[in-house]
Design a protein around this motif. Structure first.
Motif, PDB file in Angstrom:
ATOM      1  N   VAL A 272       2.009 -10.649  62.528  1.00  0.00           N
ATOM      2  CA  VAL A 272       2.307  -9.820  63.700  1.00  0.00           C
ATOM      3  C   VAL A 272       1.782  -8.404  63.505  1.00  0.00           C
ATOM      4  CG1 VAL A 272       4.165  -8.780  65.049  1.00  0.00           C
ATOM      5  CG2 VAL A 272       4.303 -11.180  64.376  1.00  0.00           C
ATOM      6  N   LYS A 273       1.957  -7.864  62.304  1.00  0.00           N
ATOM      7  CA  LYS A 273       1.490  -6.501  62.032  1.00  0.00           C
ATOM      8  C   LYS A 273      -0.007  -6.361  62.261  1.00  0.00           C
ATOM      9  CE  LYS A 273      -0.088  -5.250  58.312  1.00  0.00           C
ATOM     10  NZ  LYS A 273      -0.448  -4.980  56.889  1.00  0.00           N
ATOM     11  N   ILE A 274      -0.781  -7.326  61.746  1.00  0.00           N
ATOM     12  CA  ILE A 274      -2.229  -7.238  61.859  1.00  0.00           C
ATOM     13  C   ILE A 274      -2.689  -7.517  63.285  1.00  0.00           C
ATOM     14  CG2 ILE A 274      -4.415  -8.248  61.073  1.00  0.00           C
ATOM     15  CD1 ILE A 274      -3.132  -6.365  59.118  1.00  0.00           C
ATOM     16  N   ARG A 275      -1.971  -8.364  64.022  1.00  0.00           N
ATOM     17  CA  ARG A 275      -2.325  -8.571  65.427  1.00  0.00           C
ATOM     18  C   ARG A 275      -2.200  -7.261  66.204  1.00  0.00           C
ATOM     19  NH1 ARG A 275      -2.077 -14.055  67.023  1.00  0.00           N
ATOM     20  NH2 ARG A 275      -2.603 -15.283  65.176  1.00  0.00           N
ATOM     21  N   LEU A 276      -1.148  -6.498  65.905  1.00  0.00           N
ATOM     22  CA  LEU A 276      -0.964  -5.208  66.577  1.00  0.00           C
ATOM     23  C   LEU A 276      -2.044  -4.210  66.172  1.00  0.00           C
ATOM     24  CD1 LEU A 276       2.920  -4.896  66.281  1.00  0.00           C
ATOM     25  CD2 LEU A 276       1.601  -5.293  68.371  1.00  0.00           C
ATOM     26  N   GLN A 277      -2.402  -4.208  64.886  1.00  0.00           N
ATOM     27  CA  GLN A 277      -3.473  -3.324  64.425  1.00  0.00           C
ATOM     28  C   GLN A 277      -4.802  -3.709  65.066  1.00  0.00           C
ATOM     29  OE1 GLN A 277      -3.478  -3.481  60.158  1.00  0.00           O
ATOM     30  NE2 GLN A 277      -1.768  -2.065  59.939  1.00  0.00           N
ATOM     31  N   ALA A 278      -5.074  -4.992  65.150  1.00  0.00           N
ATOM     32  CA  ALA A 278      -6.326  -5.464  65.734  1.00  0.00           C
ATOM     33  C   ALA A 278      -6.387  -5.168  67.224  1.00  0.00           C
ATOM     34  CB  ALA A 278      -6.474  -6.965  65.492  1.00  0.00           C
ATOM     35  N   GLN A 279      -5.230  -5.141  67.887  1.00  0.00           N
ATOM     36  CA  GLN A 279      -5.198  -4.844  69.311  1.00  0.00           C
ATOM     37  C   GLN A 279      -5.582  -3.397  69.579  1.00  0.00           C
ATOM     38  OE1 GLN A 279      -1.983  -6.192  72.320  1.00  0.00           O
ATOM     39  NE2 GLN A 279      -1.302  -4.177  71.667  1.00  0.00           N
TER      40      GLN A 279
ATOM     41  N   VAL B 146       7.597 -13.692  54.195  1.00  0.00           N
ATOM     42  CA  VAL B 146       7.098 -12.494  54.876  1.00  0.00           C
ATOM     43  C   VAL B 146       5.764 -12.672  55.587  1.00  0.00           C
ATOM     44  CG1 VAL B 146       8.302 -11.063  53.190  1.00  0.00           C
ATOM     45  CG2 VAL B 146       5.877 -11.560  52.876  1.00  0.00           C
ATOM     46  N   THR B 147       5.065 -13.788  55.372  1.00  0.00           N
ATOM     47  CA  THR B 147       3.763 -13.968  56.021  1.00  0.00           C
ATOM     48  C   THR B 147       3.834 -13.821  57.541  1.00  0.00           C
ATOM     49  OG1 THR B 147       2.813 -15.302  54.254  1.00  0.00           O
ATOM     50  CG2 THR B 147       1.900 -15.626  56.438  1.00  0.00           C
ATOM     51  N   PRO B 148       4.821 -14.431  58.245  1.00  0.00           N
ATOM     52  CA  PRO B 148       4.883 -14.253  59.705  1.00  0.00           C
ATOM     53  C   PRO B 148       4.970 -12.797  60.134  1.00  0.00           C
ATOM     54  CG  PRO B 148       6.314 -16.043  59.023  1.00  0.00           C
ATOM     55  CD  PRO B 148       5.859 -15.358  57.767  1.00  0.00           C
ATOM     56  N   LEU B 149       5.703 -11.984  59.370  1.00  0.00           N
ATOM     57  CA  LEU B 149       5.841 -10.573  59.718  1.00  0.00           C
ATOM     58  C   LEU B 149       4.509  -9.847  59.622  1.00  0.00           C
ATOM     59  CD1 LEU B 149       9.162  -9.866  57.801  1.00  0.00           C
ATOM     60  CD2 LEU B 149       8.899 -10.191  60.258  1.00  0.00           C
ATOM     61  N   ASP B 150       3.692 -10.222  58.636  1.00  0.00           N
ATOM     62  CA  ASP B 150       2.417  -9.532  58.481  1.00  0.00           C
ATOM     63  C   ASP B 150       1.374 -10.032  59.458  1.00  0.00           C
ATOM     64  OD1 ASP B 150       1.471  -7.388  56.714  1.00  0.00           O
ATOM     65  OD2 ASP B 150      -0.168  -8.799  56.357  1.00  0.00           O
TER      66      ASP B 150
ATOM     67  N   LEU C   1      -3.722   5.659  62.993  1.00  0.00           N
ATOM     68  CA  LEU C   1      -3.685   5.396  61.556  1.00  0.00           C
ATOM     69  C   LEU C   1      -2.365   4.770  61.125  1.00  0.00           C
ATOM     70  CD1 LEU C   1      -5.319   8.666  60.167  1.00  0.00           C
ATOM     71  CD2 LEU C   1      -6.368   6.406  60.344  1.00  0.00           C
ATOM     72  N   PHE C   2      -1.373   4.811  62.018  1.00  0.00           N
ATOM     73  CA  PHE C   2      -0.066   4.245  61.696  1.00  0.00           C
ATOM     74  C   PHE C   2       0.293   3.089  62.629  1.00  0.00           C
ATOM     75  CE2 PHE C   2      -0.042   8.423  59.832  1.00  0.00           C
ATOM     76  CZ  PHE C   2       0.626   8.243  58.636  1.00  0.00           C
ATOM     77  N   SER C   3      -0.741   2.448  63.184  1.00  0.00           N
ATOM     78  CA  SER C   3      -0.487   1.275  64.012  1.00  0.00           C
ATOM     79  C   SER C   3       0.073   0.149  63.161  1.00  0.00           C
ATOM     80  CB  SER C   3      -1.785   0.825  64.695  1.00  0.00           C
ATOM     81  OG  SER C   3      -2.755   0.464  63.734  1.00  0.00           O
ATOM     82  N   GLY C   4       1.051  -0.553  63.711  1.00  0.00           N
ATOM     83  CA  GLY C   4       1.699  -1.618  62.963  1.00  0.00           C
ATOM     84  C   GLY C   4       2.747  -1.118  61.987  1.00  0.00           C
ATOM     85  N   LEU C   5       3.240   0.136  62.200  1.00  0.00           N
ATOM     86  CA  LEU C   5       4.195   0.715  61.257  1.00  0.00           C
ATOM     87  C   LEU C   5       5.501  -0.071  61.200  1.00  0.00           C
ATOM     88  CD1 LEU C   5       5.212   2.934  59.363  1.00  0.00           C
ATOM     89  CD2 LEU C   5       5.850   4.281  61.384  1.00  0.00           C
ATOM     90  N   ILE C   6       6.065  -0.386  62.383  1.00  0.00           N
ATOM     91  CA  ILE C   6       7.359  -1.070  62.417  1.00  0.00           C
ATOM     92  C   ILE C   6       7.276  -2.453  61.768  1.00  0.00           C
ATOM     93  CG2 ILE C   6       9.215  -1.947  63.874  1.00  0.00           C
ATOM     94  CD1 ILE C   6       9.035   1.101  63.656  1.00  0.00           C
ATOM     95  N   PRO C   7       6.321  -3.307  62.187  1.00  0.00           N
ATOM     96  CA  PRO C   7       6.258  -4.617  61.518  1.00  0.00           C
ATOM     97  C   PRO C   7       5.898  -4.521  60.042  1.00  0.00           C
ATOM     98  CG  PRO C   7       4.420  -4.346  63.050  1.00  0.00           C
ATOM     99  CD  PRO C   7       5.387  -3.237  63.312  1.00  0.00           C
ATOM    100  N   ARG C   8       5.135  -3.470  59.653  1.00  0.00           N
ATOM    101  CA  ARG C   8       4.816  -3.307  58.228  1.00  0.00           C
ATOM    102  C   ARG C   8       6.074  -2.981  57.445  1.00  0.00           C
ATOM    103  NH1 ARG C   8       1.100  -2.484  54.227  1.00  0.00           N
ATOM    104  NH2 ARG C   8       1.290  -0.646  52.894  1.00  0.00           N
TER     105      ARG C   8
END
Length: 338
Positions: free
Chosen positions: A39-46, A33-37, A299-306
């Motif tokens: 991506v999630k944090i890259r979207l949150q950071a963006q 699952v590391t690759p999925l997370d 507050l819900f950025s990265g919801l789908i990849p999470r």
């Protein structure tokens, strides 16, 4: 599995065997699952940009991980590849610009932290559940909530000081003597409490997640067994119960996950600039800033990849853990027979 069988299983499986089962689950889950997370944090950071050439944070579902990004230095862990248009776009751009290995960046130090955290968490949960059931009765539905809260609170508290040490070790190579001097200086300047920096938002995210996760997991597992006419849960029942309960808890606690990301990156930025005044922002202040800048949806950025990450992470972790305990239980029964 009915409550009585569950209680017998916990007695038959020793704490050491529970630790081995959870260790296996932690390693397997981290790898998948590391690759999925990432991506999630890259979207949150963006959505909440970080200073150029600094850092980003990701979690593998078991442990947070802060990566150093020293532009122009010898350690370029991460180079931001432009704007992402969504989850799949982020995957393709990360692989194209940085290589597929970047999806597992920082995995070894993450495992060093994730394995002990998971071992403490799962072993404490089962031990506390067994203790509470022996005192309060097998049918108390709030036992998973209490055991989950206490186990997660304890695991976060024990592991938090190691976050500071690991983060410092990632910034550049340190000898053990230099690391000892760094920790001693940190404690002398800011006190022992400084070793638990970032503890509050972690607890606010992980403790409610744990309570919701274990309560729903136990309920769903029992319900699926009854619907299937089974005495004990199968691997797929454990897998499905873990995925559904994890997904529900992930959505409910996502705002705290976003805040956790922002707070750690801000703290790291201040330390890297060597500002004299550290940044003290409460969880609620950070939430207000995110809402003011990006709206409530921030507050819900990265919801789908999470969700894509949490569902398989919880499913793999709990099903592997239960499978491991079942394996050890059979071995223990065989020893008793002979």
């Amino acid at each position: 599995m009915d409550p009585e069988t569950r209680g017998q299983e916990i007695i038959k499986v020793t704490p050491l065997q529970q630790m081995l089962a959870s260790c296996t689950g932690a390693i397997l889950t981290s790898l998948i699952v590391t690759p999925l997370d990432v991506v999630k944090i890259r979207l949150q950071a963006q959505n909440n940009p970080l200073p150029k050439g600094k850092c980003f944070v990701y979690s593998n579902g078991l442990m947070d991980h802060l990566c150093v990004c020293e532009e122009g230095g010898n350690k370029l862990w991460y180079k931001k590849p432009g704007n992402f248009q969504g989850t799949l776009d982020a995957f393709f751009k990360i692989i194209r610009n940085e290589g597929i290995k970047s999806l597992w960046s920082g995995l070894p130090p993450t495992l060093v932290m994730a394995v002990p955290a998971t071992v403490i968490y799962f072993t404490c949960y089962d031990q506390l559940s067994a203790l509470l059931r022996s005192k309060l009765g097998e049918n108390e539905t709030y036992i998973p909530i209490v055991a989950g809260v206490v186990a997660r609170f304890g695991a976060v508290t024990v592991i938090s000081p190691l976050e500071l040490i690991r983060t410092k070790m990632q910034s550049k190579k340190f000898s053990y003597m230099e690391l000892h001097r760094f920790v001693s200086k940190k404690v002398s300047e800011d006190g022992w409490i400084s070793l638990w920096r970032g503890w509050a938002p972690t607890v606010l995210r992980d403790v409610p997640f744990s309570a919701m996760y274990w309560y729903n997991y136990e309920i769903l597992k029992k319900w699926l067994c009854e619907k299937s006419g089974l005495y004990e849960p199968t691997f797929m029942i454990n897998f499905t119960s873990g995925a559904l309960s994890g997904s529900f808890a992930a959505v409910a606690t996502l705002p705290f996950d976003v805040v956790k990301t922002q707070k750690q990156t801000q703290l790291w930025t201040y330390e890297s600039h060597k500002f004299s005044m550290p940044l003290h922002m409460s969880t609620w202040v950070i939430m207000k800033n995110i809402v003011a800048k990006n709206g409530f949806s921030g507050l819900f950025s990265g919801l789908i990849p999470r969700l894509i990450k949490i569902a398989p992470a919880c499913a793999i972790m709990i099903s592997t853990y239960e499978f491991g305990k079942a394996f050890f239980q059979k071995q223990n029964v065989r020893r008793q027979q002979y």
